[in-house]
Design a protein around this motif. Structure first.
Motif, PDB file in Angstrom:
ATOM      1  N   ARG A 179     -23.219  -8.391 -13.377  1.00 50.57           N
ATOM      2  CA  ARG A 179     -21.381  -7.856 -12.436  1.00 50.57           C
ATOM      3  C   ARG A 179     -21.282  -6.243 -13.057  1.00 50.57           C
ATOM      4  N   ILE A 180     -21.923  -6.009 -13.690  1.00 50.09           N
ATOM      5  CA  ILE A 180     -22.170  -4.432 -14.026  1.00 50.09           C
ATOM      6  C   ILE A 180     -22.884  -3.797 -12.901  1.00 50.09           C
ATOM      7  N   GLU A 181     -23.979  -4.339 -13.078  1.00 49.47           N
ATOM      8  CA  GLU A 181     -24.751  -3.615 -11.405  1.00 49.47           C
ATOM      9  C   GLU A 181     -24.255  -3.667 -10.047  1.00 49.47           C
ATOM     10  N   GLU A 182     -23.212  -4.817 -10.258  1.00 50.54           N
ATOM     11  CA  GLU A 182     -22.948  -4.544  -8.950  1.00 50.54           C
ATOM     12  C   GLU A 182     -21.905  -3.375  -8.896  1.00 50.54           C
ATOM     13  N   ALA A 183     -21.178  -3.253 -10.123  1.00 44.56           N
ATOM     14  CA  ALA A 183     -20.239  -2.133 -10.307  1.00 44.56           C
ATOM     15  C   ALA A 183     -20.420  -1.541  -9.663  1.00 44.56           C
ATOM     16  N   LEU A 184     -21.579  -1.343 -10.379  1.00 41.24           N
ATOM     17  CA  LEU A 184     -22.155   0.475 -10.256  1.00 41.24           C
ATOM     18  C   LEU A 184     -22.485   0.817  -8.488  1.00 41.24           C
ATOM     19  N   ASP A 185     -22.800  -0.605  -8.435  1.00 43.54           N
ATOM     20  CA  ASP A 185     -23.405  -0.399  -7.245  1.00 43.54           C
ATOM     21  C   ASP A 185     -21.793   0.029  -5.814  1.00 43.54           C
ATOM     22  N   ASN A 186     -21.407  -0.056  -5.966  1.00 41.51           N
ATOM     23  CA  ASN A 186     -19.926  -0.215  -5.050  1.00 41.51           C
ATOM     24  C   ASN A 186     -18.767   0.562  -5.549  1.00 41.51           C
ATOM     25  N   PRO A 187     -18.752   2.106  -5.952  1.00 40.61           N
ATOM     26  CA  PRO A 187     -17.836   2.484  -6.197  1.00 40.61           C
ATOM     27  C   PRO A 187     -16.532   2.756  -5.158  1.00 40.61           C
ATOM     28  N   LYS A 188     -15.318   1.804  -6.095  1.00 39.43           N
ATOM     29  CA  LYS A 188     -14.174   1.576  -5.162  1.00 39.43           C
ATOM     30  C   LYS A 188     -13.230   3.518  -5.289  1.00 39.43           C
ATOM     31  N   ASN A 189     -12.177   3.289  -3.833  1.00 42.07           N
ATOM     32  CA  ASN A 189     -11.457   4.304  -3.952  1.00 42.07           C
ATOM     33  C   ASN A 189     -10.809   4.023  -3.658  1.00 42.07           C
ATOM     34  N   TYR A 190      -9.750   4.276  -4.296  1.00 41.44           N
ATOM     35  CA  TYR A 190      -7.624   4.413  -4.073  1.00 41.44           C
ATOM     36  C   TYR A 190      -7.517   5.182  -3.911  1.00 41.44           C
ATOM     37  N   ASN A 191      -7.910   6.242  -3.526  1.00 41.10           N
ATOM     38  CA  ASN A 191      -7.093   7.705  -2.907  1.00 41.10           C
ATOM     39  C   ASN A 191      -6.681   7.719  -1.755  1.00 41.10           C
ATOM     40  N   PHE A 192      -5.500   6.674  -1.417  1.00 42.14           N
ATOM     41  CA  PHE A 192      -5.912   6.719  -0.405  1.00 42.14           C
ATOM     42  C   PHE A 192      -4.364   6.672   0.442  1.00 42.14           C
ATOM     43  N   ALA A 193      -3.582   7.476   1.343  1.00 43.07           N
ATOM     44  CA  ALA A 193      -1.831   7.358   1.720  1.00 43.07           C
ATOM     45  C   ALA A 193      -2.317   6.414   2.545  1.00 43.07           C
ATOM     46  N   ILE A 194      -0.983   5.854   2.610  1.00 44.37           N
ATOM     47  CA  ILE A 194      -0.330   4.939   3.232  1.00 44.37           C
ATOM     48  C   ILE A 194       0.730   4.550   4.695  1.00 44.37           C
ATOM     49  N   ASP A 195       0.678   4.417   5.532  1.00 43.61           N
ATOM     50  CA  ASP A 195       2.114   5.400   5.862  1.00 43.61           C
ATOM     51  C   ASP A 195       3.432   3.706   6.449  1.00 43.61           C
ATOM     52  N   LYS A 196       4.305   3.674   6.551  1.00 43.78           N
ATOM     53  CA  LYS A 196       5.769   2.307   6.682  1.00 43.78           C
ATOM     54  C   LYS A 196       4.343   0.719   7.384  1.00 43.78           C
ATOM     55  N   GLU A 197       3.194   0.910   8.351  1.00 40.24           N
ATOM     56  CA  GLU A 197       2.894  -0.312   8.892  1.00 40.24           C
ATOM     57  C   GLU A 197       2.073  -1.125   7.633  1.00 40.24           C
ATOM     58  N   GLY A 198       1.540   0.129   6.627  1.00 34.57           N
ATOM     59  CA  GLY A 198       0.616   0.005   6.088  1.00 34.57           C
ATOM     60  C   GLY A 198      -1.038  -0.196   6.562  1.00 34.57           C
ATOM     61  N   ARG A 199      -0.845   0.942   7.156  1.00 30.31           N
ATOM     62  CA  ARG A 199      -1.913   1.670   8.007  1.00 30.31           C
ATOM     63  C   ARG A 199      -2.889   2.560   6.844  1.00 30.31           C
ATOM     64  N   ILE A 200      -4.231   2.471   6.746  1.00 32.30           N
ATOM     65  CA  ILE A 200      -4.434   4.113   6.267  1.00 32.30           C
ATOM     66  C   ILE A 200      -4.602   4.770   7.021  1.00 32.30           C
ATOM     67  N   VAL A 201      -3.427   6.061   6.179  1.00 33.12           N
ATOM     68  CA  VAL A 201      -3.551   7.363   7.174  1.00 33.12           C
ATOM     69  C   VAL A 201      -4.808   8.514   6.705  1.00 33.12           C
ATOM     70  N   LYS A 202      -4.810   8.418   5.040  1.00 39.22           N
ATOM     71  CA  LYS A 202      -5.861   9.776   4.971  1.00 39.22           C
ATOM     72  C   LYS A 202      -6.571   8.870   3.414  1.00 39.22           C
ATOM     73  N   GLN A 203      -7.887   9.181   3.389  1.00 35.49           N
ATOM     74  CA  GLN A 203      -8.440   9.074   2.352  1.00 35.49           C
ATOM     75  C   GLN A 203      -9.184  10.459   1.471  1.00 35.49           C
ATOM     76  N   THR A 204      -9.203  10.308   0.279  1.00 30.96           N
ATOM     77  CA  THR A 204     -10.005  11.078   0.469  1.00 30.96           C
ATOM     78  C   THR A 204     -11.314  10.857  -0.221  1.00 30.96           C
ATOM     79  N   VAL A 205     -11.850  12.195  -0.663  1.00 27.09           N
ATOM     80  CA  VAL A 205     -13.449  11.292  -0.550  1.00 27.09           C
ATOM     81  C   VAL A 205     -13.889  12.492  -1.854  1.00 27.09           C
ATOM     82  N   LEU A 206     -15.041  10.896  -2.573  1.00 28.65           N
ATOM     83  CA  LEU A 206     -15.100  10.721  -3.394  1.00 28.65           C
ATOM     84  C   LEU A 206     -16.225  12.099  -4.001  1.00 28.65           C
ATOM     85  N   LYS A 207     -16.125  13.058  -5.270  1.00 31.99           N
ATOM     86  CA  LYS A 207     -16.734  14.017  -5.419  1.00 31.99           C
ATOM     87  C   LYS A 207     -18.532  13.740  -6.009  1.00 31.99           C
TER      88      LYS A 207
END
Lengths: 207, 120
Positions: A179-207
């Motif tokens: 699981r640790i290997e899996e986690a290190l391989d797939n970094p998740k990004n929760y920094n996104f903006a959402i509009d009222k319908e729930g679609r992702i509008v903006k997303q910052t990119v990991l630096k």
């Protein structure tokens, strides 16, 4: 010898009911009991006021007549008052009145009893209805509570099942490394903006 | 058991060292009787400010999230343990609320009829 200094020091009751006694009383002025009389009063002899015998006789007769008349009038009036009181208490009119009073009292009591019985019947009916309604409400409440309990139990069971499903994905010592290997391989990004319908509008990119 | 989330910031290291640090952390959790649900990697990024910890200044860090079920009294013990770990820059234990669907709490209310012009 000593001057009469007027009504100073006299109780008021004596003033309001003059009954023949002297309205004025001697009052000691400056001197006390033990002081000797003055030199100017030496050899003074007290004499009562002079009286005319004829006048006295006439006055006496007139006074007795007056007294008679007054006494008679007073007694007349007293008798009248007593008679009226007696009449009121034990006269024929009084009996009539007493009889009427008792009649009225009896009729009023009867009316009162009738009213009480009527109110009693109404009250009994009302109380009966209220108890019935209360019973009904209680039954309904019990049923509702039962239903709620059932629903709650169902909810809990569903949650338990869901948790059991998810428990298959938990991390244990065996799959820890994987699981640790899996986690290190797939970094998740929760920094996104959402509009009222729930679609992702903006997303910052990991630096 | 209440559900917690450990927001962990680990020093920027090679992959093997990071893996070892994570493994140490999860083992610490497991030996205190927690049930680990998931580990997530939020990437290695610039820290919002420079953090000095264990006599070293950190500019970059690796963000990880561990959600687990545990008893409430292990939190202080765990934080102590993680504070002593040299590779950990900042450990934070947070409570995870169960997703209860709430009504609309913010934003414009139900559509009201328009008022008669502006008062000002």
């Amino acid at each position: 010898m000593f001057k009469v200094l007027g009504e100073r020091g006299l109780p008021v009751a004596r003033l309001l009911t003059p009954r023949g006694g002297p309205a004025l009383q001697a009052v000691r002025g400056r001197k006390s009991r033990t002081d000797p009389p003055a030199k100017s009063k030496e050899g003074r002899i007290k004499v009562p006021p002079p009286v005319d015998p004829v006048e006295m006789v006439v006055l006496g007769e007139r006074y007795t007549e007056y007294g008679l008349i007054m006494r008679a009038l007073r007694l007349e009036f007293k008798e009248e008052v007593l008679r009226k009181k007696y009449e009121q208490e034990t006269g024929s009119v009084a009996e009539e009145r007493a009889r009427q009073d008792t009649e009225e009292h009896r009729s009023l009591m009867a009316w009162n009893d009738a009213e009480n019985r009527r109110m009693l019947r109404i009250r009994q009916l009302r109380v009966h209805n209220e108890t019935e309604e209360a019973e009904l409400k209680k039954q309904v409440a019990i049923l509702q509570r039962e239903q709620q309990m059932q629903e709650l139990i169902k909810e809990k069971e569903k949650e338990i099942l869901q948790l059991q499903e998810e428990a298959k994905n938990f991390i244990t010592l065996e799959n820890l490394d994987q699981r640790i290997e899996e986690a290190l391989d797939n970094p998740k990004n929760y920094n996104f903006a959402i509009d009222k319908e729930g679609r992702i509008v903006k997303q910052t990119v990991l630096k | 058991m209440p559900r917690y989330e450990l927001a962990l910031i680990v020093k920027a290291m090679q992959r093997a060292d990071t893996a070892a640090a994570l493994r140490r952390t999860v083992e610490a959790l497991l030996e205190r009787g927690a049930v680990v649900r998931d580990v997530e990697n939020l990437g290695e990024r610039l820290l919002p400010y420079r953090v000095s910890k264990h006599s070293a200044l950190h500019t970059r860090g690796a963000y990880f999230t561990v959600d687990f079920y545990a008893a409430p009294d292990i939190a202080t013990d765990l934080l102590d343990h993680l504070g002593r770990d040299v590779d950990v820059v900042r450990p934070t234990v947070l409570k995870k609320e169960s997703a209860a669907p709430r009504g609309p709490c913010c934003g414009p209310g139900p559509s009201r009829p328009q008022g008669t012009g502006t008062g000002t």
